[in-house]
Design an enzyme around this catalytic site. Structure first.
Site, PDB file in Angstrom:
ATOM      1  N   ASP A 196       8.820   5.021  16.573  1.00 35.07           N
ATOM      2  CA  ASP A 196       9.738   5.612  15.592  1.00 35.07           C
ATOM      3  C   ASP A 196       9.057   5.750  14.236  1.00 35.07           C
ATOM      4  O   ASP A 196       8.608   4.761  13.655  1.00 35.07           O
ATOM      5  CB  ASP A 196      10.996   4.754  15.461  1.00 35.07           C
ATOM      6  CG  ASP A 196      11.786   4.747  16.753  1.00 35.07           C
ATOM      7  OD1 ASP A 196      12.169   5.838  17.202  1.00 35.07           O
ATOM      8  OD2 ASP A 196      11.981   3.666  17.328  1.00 35.07           O
ATOM      9  N   ASP A 246       2.780   2.796  17.287  1.00 37.99           N
ATOM     10  CA  ASP A 246       4.204   2.587  17.067  1.00 37.99           C
ATOM     11  C   ASP A 246       4.902   3.897  17.480  1.00 37.99           C
ATOM     12  O   ASP A 246       4.237   4.935  17.616  1.00 37.99           O
ATOM     13  CB  ASP A 246       4.434   2.290  15.574  1.00 37.99           C
ATOM     14  CG  ASP A 246       5.880   2.385  15.184  1.00 37.99           C
ATOM     15  OD1 ASP A 246       6.711   1.723  15.832  1.00 37.99           O
ATOM     16  OD2 ASP A 246       6.199   3.126  14.225  1.00 37.99           O
TER      17      ASP A 246
HETATM   18  C1  XBP Z   1      12.122   1.327  15.057  1.00 38.02           C
HETATM   19  C2  XBP Z   1      13.323   0.517  15.197  1.00 38.02           C
HETATM   20  C3  XBP Z   1      14.262   0.800  16.283  1.00 38.02           C
HETATM   21  C4  XBP Z   1      15.001   2.114  16.177  1.00 38.02           C
HETATM   22  C5  XBP Z   1      16.228   2.088  17.046  1.00 38.02           C
HETATM   23  O1  XBP Z   1      11.013   0.553  15.441  1.00 38.02           O
HETATM   24  O2  XBP Z   1      13.533  -0.405  14.457  1.00 38.02           O
HETATM   25  O3  XBP Z   1      15.197  -0.231  16.282  1.00 38.02           O
HETATM   26  O4  XBP Z   1      15.437   2.342  14.847  1.00 38.02           O
HETATM   27  O5  XBP Z   1      15.913   1.857  18.377  1.00 38.02           O
HETATM   28  P1  XBP Z   1       9.545   1.132  15.797  1.00 38.02           P
HETATM   29  P2  XBP Z   1      16.842   0.901  19.293  1.00 38.02           P
HETATM   30  O6  XBP Z   1       9.140   1.975  14.628  1.00 38.02           O
HETATM   31  O7  XBP Z   1       8.723  -0.104  15.961  1.00 38.02           O
HETATM   32  O8  XBP Z   1       9.631   1.905  17.073  1.00 38.02           O
HETATM   33  O9  XBP Z   1      18.265   1.195  18.936  1.00 38.02           O
HETATM   34  O10 XBP Z   1      16.494   1.270  20.714  1.00 38.02           O
HETATM   35  O11 XBP Z   1      16.444  -0.512  18.954  1.00 38.02           O
HETATM   36 MG    MG Z   2       8.025   2.783  13.082  1.00 40.98          MG
END
Ligand code: XBP
Ligand code: MG
Length: 262
Positions: free
Chosen positions: A11, A9
């Site tokens: 973020d 993953d």
């Molecule tokens: C994290 C998310 C993303 C980010 C924002 O998901 O939910 O939506 O917060 O990115 P992960 P965008 O941990 O699966 O990466 O604004 O580009 O959607």
């Molecule tokens: Mg995440």
């Protein structure tokens, strides 16, 4: 089944990026003439909706608006989000989202051990590029054989779609792969794709329920921040490496669908 690939993953797992996302959303709102400002506690709630465009939509759903106003704002989501993505890239490029402790070590170790690398994220592909290139250099994307991101699938996490997409592109069964996540939504997605899942919670997700995780650790560990209390669980090592991950995968046994196939 032998460990063939690690699926990360982004973020919260590779880096604590959500504060940069939050500030990016707020600045984009201002640039689009909107007086919305998401506080930290409010953003923690909003994170339950994965995907930035979807998150703005969920926020709109909670505002007292007349139908015409709501529709007009809905039609502006893609534009607002585009602005937010550009702001986020500048912030990440300025070094505001360093990799989490132990991430670069594990990526290097996996490469040396011939374990393939992939990404499964709900965030926009451009954000993955900004984060990886800033922190790992220009050839960072090439380290990952498959990058599953954002709108490449119809349903975002907690649906398993992005993991299934990545597994299909890797050409591997879930039993040969391990997912690394930081959130309950991500864990649910990975488990629904039948993956052995390691969770390292982040600031934003630390109070979530990770009961379904195969391995729950405060981080991946490093010489600077060893996993002292988890060392017994990691065969005596105080960092999580390829060897420890493979041992965990073997101990967990075959994944359910593979068992059914026997
Ligand atoms: C994290 C998310 C993303 C980010 C924002 O998901 O939910 O939506 O917060 O990115 P992960 P965008 O941990 O699966 O990466 O604004 O580009 O959607
Ligand atoms: Mg995440």
């Amino acid at each position: 089944m032998k460990l063939e690939a690690l699926i990360f993953d982004v973020d919260g797992t590779l880096a604590d990026t959500e504060e940069a996302h939050r500030l990016g959303f707020n600045q984009a709102f201002r640039e689009h003439g909107l007086d919305w400002n998401w506080s930290k506690p409010q953003y923690a709630e909003l994170l339950r909706t994965t995907g930035g465009k979807e998150r703005i939509g969920a926020y709109l759903d909670g505002l007292p608006l007349d139908p015409a106003e709501r529709l007009a704002l809905r039609q502006r989501i893609a534009d607002i989000h585009k602005t937010k993505t550009a702001i986020y890239a500048r912030m990440v490029g300025a070094g505001e989202a360093p990799l989490r402790d132990g991430v670069e070590r594990l990526l290097d170790e996996a490469r040396a051990a011939g374990v393939r690398l992939a990404i499964a994220t709900t965030t926009t592909f451009d954000n993955v590029r900004s984060l990886l290139v800033t922190n790992l250099g220009n050839d960072a994307l090439e380290r990952f054989e498959v990058i599953g991101a954002g709108d490449q699938v119809a349903r975002k996490k907690p649906a398993p779609d992005i993991y299934e997409y990545v597994l299909q592109r890797l050409g591997l069964p879930p039993g040969a792969c391990v997912a690394l996540e930081d959130s309950a939504n991500g864990l649910a997605a990975a488990k629904a794709a039948n993956l052995y899942t390691i969770v390292t919670p982040s600031y934003w997700t630390r109070d979530e329920d990770f009961g379904a995780a195969d391995l729950l650790l405060p981080g991946l560990g490093s010489a600077a921040r060893p996993l002292v209390h988890q060392a017994a669980m990691l065969g005596g090592n105080s960092v999580l490496g390829v060897r420890e991950i493979d041992a965990g995968l073997q101990a967990a046994g075959p994944r359910a669908p593979e068992l059914r196939a026997l």
